[in-house]
Design a protein around this motif. Structure first.
Motif, PDB file in Angstrom:
ATOM      1  N   LEU A 294      24.869   2.159 -10.254  1.00  0.00           N
ATOM      2  CA  LEU A 294      24.563   0.713  -9.404  1.00  0.00           C
ATOM      3  C   LEU A 294      25.205  -0.458 -10.303  1.00  0.00           C
ATOM      4  O   LEU A 294      26.242  -1.180  -9.764  1.00  0.00           O
ATOM      5  CB  LEU A 294      23.217   0.555  -9.047  1.00  0.00           C
ATOM      6  N   HIS A 295      24.927  -0.485 -11.497  1.00  0.00           N
ATOM      7  CA  HIS A 295      25.228  -1.445 -12.585  1.00  0.00           C
ATOM      8  C   HIS A 295      26.747  -1.461 -12.786  1.00  0.00           C
ATOM      9  O   HIS A 295      27.504  -2.409 -12.944  1.00  0.00           O
ATOM     10  CB  HIS A 295      24.438  -1.649 -13.564  1.00  0.00           C
ATOM     11  N   PHE A 296      27.290  -0.159 -13.332  1.00  0.00           N
ATOM     12  CA  PHE A 296      28.561  -0.056 -13.404  1.00  0.00           C
ATOM     13  C   PHE A 296      29.599  -0.252 -12.112  1.00  0.00           C
ATOM     14  O   PHE A 296      30.616  -1.014 -12.573  1.00  0.00           O
ATOM     15  CB  PHE A 296      28.871   1.540 -13.848  1.00  0.00           C
ATOM     16  N   LYS A 297      29.104  -0.091 -11.286  1.00  0.00           N
ATOM     17  CA  LYS A 297      29.664  -0.393  -9.852  1.00  0.00           C
ATOM     18  C   LYS A 297      29.760  -1.960  -9.638  1.00  0.00           C
ATOM     19  O   LYS A 297      31.017  -2.564  -9.302  1.00  0.00           O
ATOM     20  CB  LYS A 297      29.339  -0.002  -8.642  1.00  0.00           C
TER      21      LYS A 297
ATOM     22  N   PRO B 165       6.483   3.612 -12.675  1.00  0.00           N
ATOM     23  CA  PRO B 165       5.809   4.960 -12.294  1.00  0.00           C
ATOM     24  C   PRO B 165       5.622   4.626 -10.324  1.00  0.00           C
ATOM     25  O   PRO B 165       5.509   6.015  -9.948  1.00  0.00           O
ATOM     26  CB  PRO B 165       4.321   4.743 -12.529  1.00  0.00           C
ATOM     27  N   ASP B 166       5.799   3.729 -10.101  1.00  0.00           N
ATOM     28  CA  ASP B 166       5.798   3.384  -8.346  1.00  0.00           C
ATOM     29  C   ASP B 166       7.044   4.314  -7.899  1.00  0.00           C
ATOM     30  O   ASP B 166       7.164   4.313  -6.604  1.00  0.00           O
ATOM     31  CB  ASP B 166       5.625   2.138  -7.926  1.00  0.00           C
ATOM     32  N   GLY B 167       8.223   4.362  -8.603  1.00  0.00           N
ATOM     33  CA  GLY B 167       9.487   5.014  -8.355  1.00  0.00           C
ATOM     34  C   GLY B 167      10.114   4.104  -7.419  1.00  0.00           C
ATOM     35  O   GLY B 167      11.348   4.518  -6.921  1.00  0.00           O
ATOM     36  N   ILE B 168       9.805   2.834  -7.344  1.00  0.00           N
ATOM     37  CA  ILE B 168      10.635   1.921  -6.619  1.00  0.00           C
ATOM     38  C   ILE B 168      10.964   0.556  -7.120  1.00  0.00           C
ATOM     39  O   ILE B 168      11.738  -0.131  -6.664  1.00  0.00           O
ATOM     40  CB  ILE B 168      10.080   1.469  -5.041  1.00  0.00           C
ATOM     41  N   HIS B 169      10.875   0.537  -8.494  1.00  0.00           N
ATOM     42  CA  HIS B 169      11.296  -0.741  -9.242  1.00  0.00           C
ATOM     43  C   HIS B 169      11.572  -0.084 -10.590  1.00  0.00           C
ATOM     44  O   HIS B 169      11.296   0.849 -10.960  1.00  0.00           O
ATOM     45  CB  HIS B 169       9.985  -1.522  -9.640  1.00  0.00           C
ATOM     46  N   ALA B 170      12.491  -0.763 -11.270  1.00  0.00           N
ATOM     47  CA  ALA B 170      13.058  -0.488 -12.645  1.00  0.00           C
ATOM     48  C   ALA B 170      13.413  -1.490 -13.213  1.00  0.00           C
ATOM     49  O   ALA B 170      13.744  -2.588 -12.880  1.00  0.00           O
ATOM     50  CB  ALA B 170      14.453   0.749 -12.232  1.00  0.00           C
ATOM     51  N   HIS B 171      13.640  -1.281 -14.555  1.00  0.00           N
ATOM     52  CA  HIS B 171      14.036  -2.310 -15.483  1.00  0.00           C
ATOM     53  C   HIS B 171      15.547  -1.744 -16.196  1.00  0.00           C
ATOM     54  O   HIS B 171      15.466  -0.369 -16.415  1.00  0.00           O
ATOM     55  CB  HIS B 171      13.151  -2.704 -16.696  1.00  0.00           C
TER      56      HIS B 171
ATOM     57  N   TYR C 191      15.515  -3.712 -10.943  1.00  0.00           N
ATOM     58  CA  TYR C 191      15.872  -3.277  -9.625  1.00  0.00           C
ATOM     59  C   TYR C 191      15.057  -2.758  -8.625  1.00  0.00           C
ATOM     60  O   TYR C 191      13.801  -2.498  -9.169  1.00  0.00           O
ATOM     61  CB  TYR C 191      17.038  -2.162 -10.010  1.00  0.00           C
ATOM     62  N   VAL C 192      15.290  -2.828  -7.619  1.00  0.00           N
ATOM     63  CA  VAL C 192      14.257  -2.276  -6.548  1.00  0.00           C
ATOM     64  C   VAL C 192      15.125  -1.242  -5.264  1.00  0.00           C
ATOM     65  O   VAL C 192      16.211  -1.386  -5.190  1.00  0.00           O
ATOM     66  CB  VAL C 192      13.643  -3.546  -5.685  1.00  0.00           C
ATOM     67  N   LYS C 193      14.283  -0.328  -5.169  1.00  0.00           N
ATOM     68  CA  LYS C 193      14.729   0.758  -4.250  1.00  0.00           C
ATOM     69  C   LYS C 193      14.399   0.328  -2.858  1.00  0.00           C
ATOM     70  O   LYS C 193      13.077   0.144  -2.254  1.00  0.00           O
ATOM     71  CB  LYS C 193      14.055   2.038  -4.317  1.00  0.00           C
ATOM     72  N   GLU C 194      15.350  -0.139  -1.915  1.00  0.00           N
ATOM     73  CA  GLU C 194      15.102  -0.690  -0.667  1.00  0.00           C
ATOM     74  C   GLU C 194      15.607   0.301   0.538  1.00  0.00           C
ATOM     75  O   GLU C 194      16.870   0.321   0.535  1.00  0.00           O
ATOM     76  CB  GLU C 194      15.921  -2.156  -0.717  1.00  0.00           C
TER      77      GLU C 194
ATOM     78  N   ILE D 168      19.989  -4.315  -6.755  1.00  0.00           N
ATOM     79  CA  ILE D 168      19.734  -5.406  -7.878  1.00  0.00           C
ATOM     80  C   ILE D 168      18.772  -6.320  -7.257  1.00  0.00           C
ATOM     81  O   ILE D 168      19.060  -6.856  -5.927  1.00  0.00           O
ATOM     82  CB  ILE D 168      20.970  -6.263  -8.084  1.00  0.00           C
ATOM     83  N   TRP D 169      17.741  -6.544  -7.939  1.00  0.00           N
ATOM     84  CA  TRP D 169      16.779  -7.281  -7.861  1.00  0.00           C
ATOM     85  C   TRP D 169      16.728  -8.627  -8.297  1.00  0.00           C
ATOM     86  O   TRP D 169      16.616  -9.761  -8.017  1.00  0.00           O
ATOM     87  CB  TRP D 169      15.397  -6.655  -7.664  1.00  0.00           C
ATOM     88  N   LYS D 170      16.747  -8.727  -9.763  1.00  0.00           N
ATOM     89  CA  LYS D 170      16.502  -9.726 -10.670  1.00  0.00           C
ATOM     90  C   LYS D 170      17.653  -9.389 -11.835  1.00  0.00           C
ATOM     91  O   LYS D 170      17.505  -8.597 -12.688  1.00  0.00           O
ATOM     92  CB  LYS D 170      15.311  -9.944 -11.187  1.00  0.00           C
ATOM     93  N   LEU D 171      18.621 -10.311 -11.698  1.00  0.00           N
ATOM     94  CA  LEU D 171      19.785 -10.297 -12.835  1.00  0.00           C
ATOM     95  C   LEU D 171      19.780 -11.237 -13.724  1.00  0.00           C
ATOM     96  O   LEU D 171      19.870 -12.364 -13.181  1.00  0.00           O
ATOM     97  CB  LEU D 171      21.242 -10.043 -12.065  1.00  0.00           C
ATOM     98  N   ARG D 172      19.725 -10.944 -14.967  1.00  0.00           N
ATOM     99  CA  ARG D 172      19.567 -12.103 -15.924  1.00  0.00           C
ATOM    100  C   ARG D 172      20.846 -11.668 -17.106  1.00  0.00           C
ATOM    101  O   ARG D 172      20.636 -10.694 -17.685  1.00  0.00           O
ATOM    102  CB  ARG D 172      18.311 -12.188 -16.604  1.00  0.00           C
TER     103      ARG D 172
END
Length: 258
Positions: free
Chosen positions: A34-37, A113-119, A155-158, A164-168
């Motif tokens: 996703l980020h490379f794209k 751990p929730d499987g729907i969020h990531a850093h 990132y968030v699984k929607e 992408i959820w929060k890009l800094r």
């Protein structure tokens, strides 16, 4: 019979453990892609496609040179109203002679751990500019520069799809091709935002972020992860960058991720 029941229970536990591990590895791979794209689209000024990579969640934002653009409408304002208008005269796609290549590398992705969020943390190295043949027709005239920066994203699984959820984005250094990075003067970089969209800046952010840094400022962008051996976070004072001979407490404060 008891032994067989235990064996079945153990096998079920093993299968579940492997399922979670496979899901985690798969999610990490999807987030990297996703980020490379994102990088490939951005390099070719495909800003509509970039915007579509962002989550529709109201907490979505992108942080860029002193400003935070909130929600999907703020994301569109940055990429389409600002970038597309300035770099490619409002079109979606590249224009002849304008270069913007920024490689993404040193990727570290951690799924929650929730499987729907990531850093994730990525380093970017950019080469950009205009070809001399378009110096009289492009608003940037003739320019060529290098830039180094760092991403600390969330990132968030929607609906089953990673977005992408929060890009800094933290630009570390910016350099003319001819002079290099050590001779860059204050004020030569693209100005950091000082006013918001609500204050009349039609392509401005929704809020000003005070965490401004650029070479020779060498503070550390905080790590979203702990040390892999000690399990500890880096001390705040160790994220600061005092001048040689200066006390740490007299230097600029540590940056934070919020």
């Amino acid at each position: 019979m008891a032994d067989t029941t235990k064996e079945i229970a153990d096998l079920k536990a093993l299968v579940e453990s492997l399922r979670k591990e496979v899901s985690k590895v798969s999610d990490e791979a999807e987030i990297k892609k996703l980020h490379f794209k994102y990088g490939y689209y951005l390099d070719k000024c495909l800003y509509k496609e970039v915007v579509d990579l962002y989550s529709n969640d109201p907490e979505t934002f992108v942080e860029f040179i002193g400003g935070r653009y909130r929600k999907k409408e703020g994301v569109r304002r940055l990429y389409i109203d600002r970038f597309a208008a300035r770099f490619v005269q409002g079109r979606n796609g590249p224009v002849h002679g304008f270069l913007l290549d920024h490689a993404q590398m040193q990727d570290i992705v951690d799924v929650s751990p929730d499987g729907i969020h990531a850093h994730a943390r990525f380093r970017a190295l950019m080469s950009a500019g205009t070809h001399q043949s378009i110096a009289k027709t492009h608003p940037r005239e003739f320019v060529q520069w290098w830039e180094g920066g760092l991403y600390e994203n969330e990132y968030v699984k929607e609906d089953g799809v990673w977005k992408i959820w929060k890009l800094r984005y933290f630009p570390f250094w910016h350099a003319d091709f001819e002079r290099g990075w050590s001779k860059k003067e204050d004020g030569e970089f693209i100005p950091f935002d000082t006013s918001t969209f609500a204050q009349g800046n039609i392509t401005g952010p929704d809020e000003i972020v005070e965490q401004m840094m650029l070479w020779p400022d060498t503070r550390v962008v905080p790590f979203h992860y702990t040390h892999p051996v000690t399990g500890k976070q880096i001390e705040d004072d160790d994220l600061r960058a005092p001048h040689w001979g200066e006390k740490v407490e007299d230097s600029k404060p540590a940056l934070v991720l919020n």
